[in-house]
Design a protein around this motif. Structure first.
Motif, PDB file in Angstrom:
ATOM      1  N   GLY A  11      55.665  53.482  41.622  1.00 56.57           N
ATOM      2  CA  GLY A  11      54.688  54.035  40.678  1.00 56.57           C
ATOM      3  C   GLY A  11      54.332  53.088  39.552  1.00 56.57           C
ATOM      4  N   ASP A  12      55.144  52.035  39.336  1.00 53.89           N
ATOM      5  CA  ASP A  12      54.809  51.025  38.335  1.00 53.89           C
ATOM      6  C   ASP A  12      53.647  50.164  38.845  1.00 53.89           C
ATOM      7  OD1 ASP A  12      56.965  52.031  36.966  1.00 53.89           O
ATOM      8  OD2 ASP A  12      58.169  50.189  37.045  1.00 53.89           O
ATOM      9  N   VAL A  13      53.067  49.388  37.936  1.00 56.83           N
ATOM     10  CA  VAL A  13      51.984  48.470  38.292  1.00 56.83           C
ATOM     11  C   VAL A  13      52.411  47.052  37.944  1.00 56.83           C
ATOM     12  CG1 VAL A  13      49.603  47.766  37.804  1.00 56.83           C
ATOM     13  CG2 VAL A  13      50.179  50.190  38.003  1.00 56.83           C
ATOM     14  N   VAL A  14      52.188  46.134  38.887  1.00 53.26           N
ATOM     15  CA  VAL A  14      52.494  44.720  38.669  1.00 53.26           C
ATOM     16  C   VAL A  14      51.190  43.939  38.596  1.00 53.26           C
ATOM     17  CG1 VAL A  14      53.536  42.649  39.647  1.00 53.26           C
ATOM     18  CG2 VAL A  14      54.750  44.829  39.772  1.00 53.26           C
ATOM     19  N   VAL A  15      51.027  43.200  37.512  1.00 49.76           N
ATOM     20  CA  VAL A  15      49.885  42.309  37.327  1.00 49.76           C
ATOM     21  C   VAL A  15      50.388  40.887  37.554  1.00 49.76           C
ATOM     22  CG1 VAL A  15      48.124  41.477  35.722  1.00 49.76           C
ATOM     23  CG2 VAL A  15      48.818  43.897  35.689  1.00 49.76           C
ATOM     24  N   GLY A  16      49.781  40.187  38.502  1.00 45.59           N
ATOM     25  CA  GLY A  16      50.291  38.883  38.902  1.00 45.59           C
ATOM     26  C   GLY A  16      49.946  37.778  37.923  1.00 45.59           C
ATOM     27  N   THR A  17      50.926  37.332  37.150  1.00 50.47           N
ATOM     28  CA  THR A  17      50.698  36.183  36.274  1.00 50.47           C
ATOM     29  C   THR A  17      50.455  34.930  37.102  1.00 50.47           C
ATOM     30  OG1 THR A  17      53.095  35.854  36.139  1.00 50.47           O
ATOM     31  CG2 THR A  17      52.039  37.147  34.380  1.00 50.47           C
TER      32      THR A  17
ATOM     33  N   ALA B 201      39.066  32.049  45.270  1.00 52.67           N
ATOM     34  CA  ALA B 201      38.458  32.033  43.942  1.00 52.67           C
ATOM     35  C   ALA B 201      38.638  30.671  43.278  1.00 52.67           C
ATOM     36  CB  ALA B 201      39.062  33.133  43.077  1.00 52.67           C
ATOM     37  N   HIS B 202      39.817  30.092  43.416  1.00 55.14           N
ATOM     38  CA  HIS B 202      40.104  28.784  42.825  1.00 55.14           C
ATOM     39  C   HIS B 202      39.189  27.699  43.395  1.00 55.14           C
ATOM     40  CE1 HIS B 202      42.470  25.478  41.164  1.00 55.14           C
ATOM     41  NE2 HIS B 202      42.513  24.942  42.378  1.00 55.14           N
ATOM     42  N   LEU B 203      39.006  27.712  44.711  1.00 54.38           N
ATOM     43  CA  LEU B 203      38.186  26.688  45.351  1.00 54.38           C
ATOM     44  C   LEU B 203      36.694  26.906  45.121  1.00 54.38           C
ATOM     45  CD1 LEU B 203      40.110  26.303  48.733  1.00 54.38           C
ATOM     46  CD2 LEU B 203      40.193  24.805  46.730  1.00 54.38           C
ATOM     47  N   SER B 204      36.337  28.065  44.601  1.00 58.29           N
ATOM     48  CA  SER B 204      34.926  28.355  44.328  1.00 58.29           C
ATOM     49  C   SER B 204      34.535  28.017  42.896  1.00 58.29           C
ATOM     50  CB  SER B 204      34.633  29.833  44.613  1.00 58.29           C
ATOM     51  OG  SER B 204      34.810  30.126  45.981  1.00 58.29           O
ATOM     52  N   GLY B 205      35.359  27.240  42.211  1.00 59.07           N
ATOM     53  CA  GLY B 205      34.980  26.787  40.874  1.00 59.07           C
ATOM     54  C   GLY B 205      35.725  27.462  39.755  1.00 59.07           C
ATOM     55  N   GLN B 206      37.039  27.641  39.918  1.00 64.39           N
ATOM     56  CA  GLN B 206      37.853  28.237  38.862  1.00 64.39           C
ATOM     57  C   GLN B 206      37.351  29.628  38.478  1.00 64.39           C
ATOM     58  OE1 GLN B 206      40.620  26.755  37.967  1.00 64.39           O
ATOM     59  NE2 GLN B 206      40.229  24.890  39.100  1.00 64.39           N
ATOM     60  N   LEU B 207      36.919  30.394  39.438  1.00 62.78           N
ATOM     61  CA  LEU B 207      36.443  31.754  39.209  1.00 62.78           C
ATOM     62  C   LEU B 207      37.586  32.632  38.710  1.00 62.78           C
ATOM     63  CD1 LEU B 207      33.869  33.507  39.690  1.00 62.78           C
ATOM     64  CD2 LEU B 207      34.774  34.001  41.969  1.00 62.78           C
ATOM     65  N   ASN B 208      37.331  33.461  37.721  1.00 62.89           N
ATOM     66  CA  ASN B 208      38.350  34.380  37.220  1.00 62.89           C
ATOM     67  C   ASN B 208      38.827  35.286  38.347  1.00 62.89           C
ATOM     68  OD1 ASN B 208      38.606  33.680  34.487  1.00 62.89           O
ATOM     69  ND2 ASN B 208      36.797  34.856  33.923  1.00 62.89           N
ATOM     70  N   ALA B 209      40.142  35.348  38.548  1.00 62.13           N
ATOM     71  CA  ALA B 209      40.694  36.183  39.614  1.00 62.13           C
ATOM     72  C   ALA B 209      42.070  36.695  39.199  1.00 62.13           C
ATOM     73  CB  ALA B 209      40.788  35.404  40.923  1.00 62.13           C
ATOM     74  N   LEU B 210      42.407  37.885  39.693  1.00 64.73           N
ATOM     75  CA  LEU B 210      43.680  38.509  39.337  1.00 64.73           C
ATOM     76  C   LEU B 210      44.091  39.448  40.457  1.00 64.73           C
ATOM     77  CD1 LEU B 210      45.590  38.516  36.802  1.00 64.73           C
ATOM     78  CD2 LEU B 210      44.491  40.665  36.152  1.00 64.73           C
ATOM     79  N   VAL B 211      45.412  39.550  40.682  1.00 64.82           N
ATOM     80  CA  VAL B 211      45.971  40.491  41.651  1.00 64.82           C
ATOM     81  C   VAL B 211      46.672  41.610  40.880  1.00 64.82           C
ATOM     82  CG1 VAL B 211      47.580  40.804  43.574  1.00 64.82           C
ATOM     83  CG2 VAL B 211      46.259  38.679  43.371  1.00 64.82           C
ATOM     84  N   ILE B 212      46.309  42.847  41.197  1.00 63.67           N
ATOM     85  CA  ILE B 212      46.886  44.023  40.550  1.00 63.67           C
ATOM     86  C   ILE B 212      47.444  44.926  41.641  1.00 63.67           C
ATOM     87  CG2 ILE B 212      46.452  46.052  39.107  1.00 63.67           C
ATOM     88  CD1 ILE B 212      44.164  44.488  37.787  1.00 63.67           C
ATOM     89  N   ARG B 213      48.729  45.236  41.575  1.00 62.75           N
ATOM     90  CA  ARG B 213      49.387  45.990  42.636  1.00 62.75           C
ATOM     91  C   ARG B 213      50.197  47.157  42.069  1.00 62.75           C
ATOM     92  NH1 ARG B 213      47.930  44.875  48.015  1.00 62.75           N
ATOM     93  NH2 ARG B 213      47.377  42.671  48.188  1.00 62.75           N
TER      94      ARG B 213
ATOM     95  N   ALA C 106      47.121  51.464  40.439  1.00 59.67           N
ATOM     96  CA  ALA C 106      46.517  50.131  40.420  1.00 59.67           C
ATOM     97  C   ALA C 106      45.024  50.200  40.147  1.00 59.67           C
ATOM     98  CB  ALA C 106      46.783  49.423  41.748  1.00 59.67           C
ATOM     99  N   ALA C 107      44.352  51.199  40.737  1.00 64.12           N
ATOM    100  CA  ALA C 107      42.911  51.359  40.509  1.00 64.12           C
ATOM    101  C   ALA C 107      42.629  51.702  39.053  1.00 64.12           C
ATOM    102  CB  ALA C 107      42.357  52.454  41.425  1.00 64.12           C
TER     103      ALA C 107
END
Length: 282
Positions: free
Chosen positions: A97-103, A191-203, A229-230
């Motif tokens: 039930g917790d949420v992990v934000v990927g640093t 995202a990284h290869l597309s020009g340092q696009l802001n990206a984040l994983v939320i689980r 997560a949503a």
């Protein structure tokens, strides 16, 4: 092939139907679009924000996620990419039930097999600083959410045995990872290869990556984790502003004055040369 002008757009990606449904519940005025290669997205509005949200359900696996994320980035030209869904916990204090934000996100299968054993060659990509900061701010006002800002491990494996060799391998070589999932590294790499696009994983945490995974899933933990997560994802997008509106949100620096030899053009529209006349000096 490019999309019509639907900016500003954020690309929200999921692997599973229940993850997609959890995000979709927050997005209105949806319209389905189909890429020429068959990938489908729903594009809609996130209420009370300037964002258009493009939702895609990609299926499982990091390689698949990477290829399809690249395709969608090239097509939609988003300002940010978020991979959202469920994961297994790797830490005793990160509960269902917790949420992990990927640093940062680790790709755990890189290395070299030698006669002395498997030599790990760690691959890691950081999550977007701006999106991480938005998440840290957002969860402060979400008393029903217990969030952790830690690395996430990505591997093409469903981990359901905490005493397995792969589990020991992760604990030994990626011991600060708080969760394990299957797609995040692929999406962040794209995202990284597309020009340092802001990206984040939320689980959202749906199980403890152990032998009780099936029992946890049967109890409805995946649904609850996906909804958590949503909810965090939506809160992040209420905090993170599109680039086009960034100048509107900036306040005038305090103590700044206009005068002397400077002409104040703020708010003006000009169609031709402008001639300035020096005022009287005192």
């Amino acid at each position: 092939m490019t999309m019509p002008d639907i900016q500003p757009t954020v690309l929200v990606l999921t692997a599973l139907p229940l993850e997609y449904a959890a995000i979709r519940a927050h997005v209105g005025e949806r319209e389905e679009r189909v890429h020429r290669d068959g990938t489908r997205v729903e594009i809609g509005r996130l209420p009370d924000t300037s964002w258009h949200v493009a939702l895609a359900e990609l299926g499982m696996g990091a390689e698949r996620a990477g290829v399809l994320t690249t395709q969608l980035i090239d097509w939609l030209r988003p300002e940010a990419v978020l991979f959202v869904g469920v994961a297994g916990s790797l830490k005793d204090d990160i509960e269902i039930g917790d949420v992990v934000v990927g640093t940062q996100v680790y790709e755990i299968h890189g290395g070299k097999q030698t006669p002395e054993g498997f030599l790990v060659r760690p691959k890691a990509l950081p999550g977007s600083h701006a999106l991480e900061q938005a998440a840290r701010s957002a969860v402060r006002d979400m008393p029903g959410v217990r969030a952790h800002f830690v690395p996430i491990a990505t591997g093409d494996v469903v981990l359901a045995d905490a005493e397995s060799e792969i589990a020991r391998f992760v604990r030994r070589n990626y011991n600060d990872a708080g969760a394990i999932e299957m797609e995040g590294s692929g999406a962040l790499q794209a995202a990284h290869l597309s020009g340092q696009l802001n990206a984040l994983v939320i689980r959202g945490i749906s199980d403890r990556a152990d032998a009780e995974k099936h029992t946890a899933d049967a109890s409805g933990s995946q649904q609850r984790a996906a909804e958590q997560a949503a909810a965090v994802t939506v809160a992040v997008l209420h905090k993170h502003r599109p680039r086009e509106s960034s100048s509107d949100s900036e306040e005038e620096p305090q103590g700044v004055t206009y005068g002397g030899d400077h002409i104040d053009f703020r708010g003006g529209t000009f169609h031709g040369p402008v001639t300035g006349k020096a005022g009287e000096r005192r």
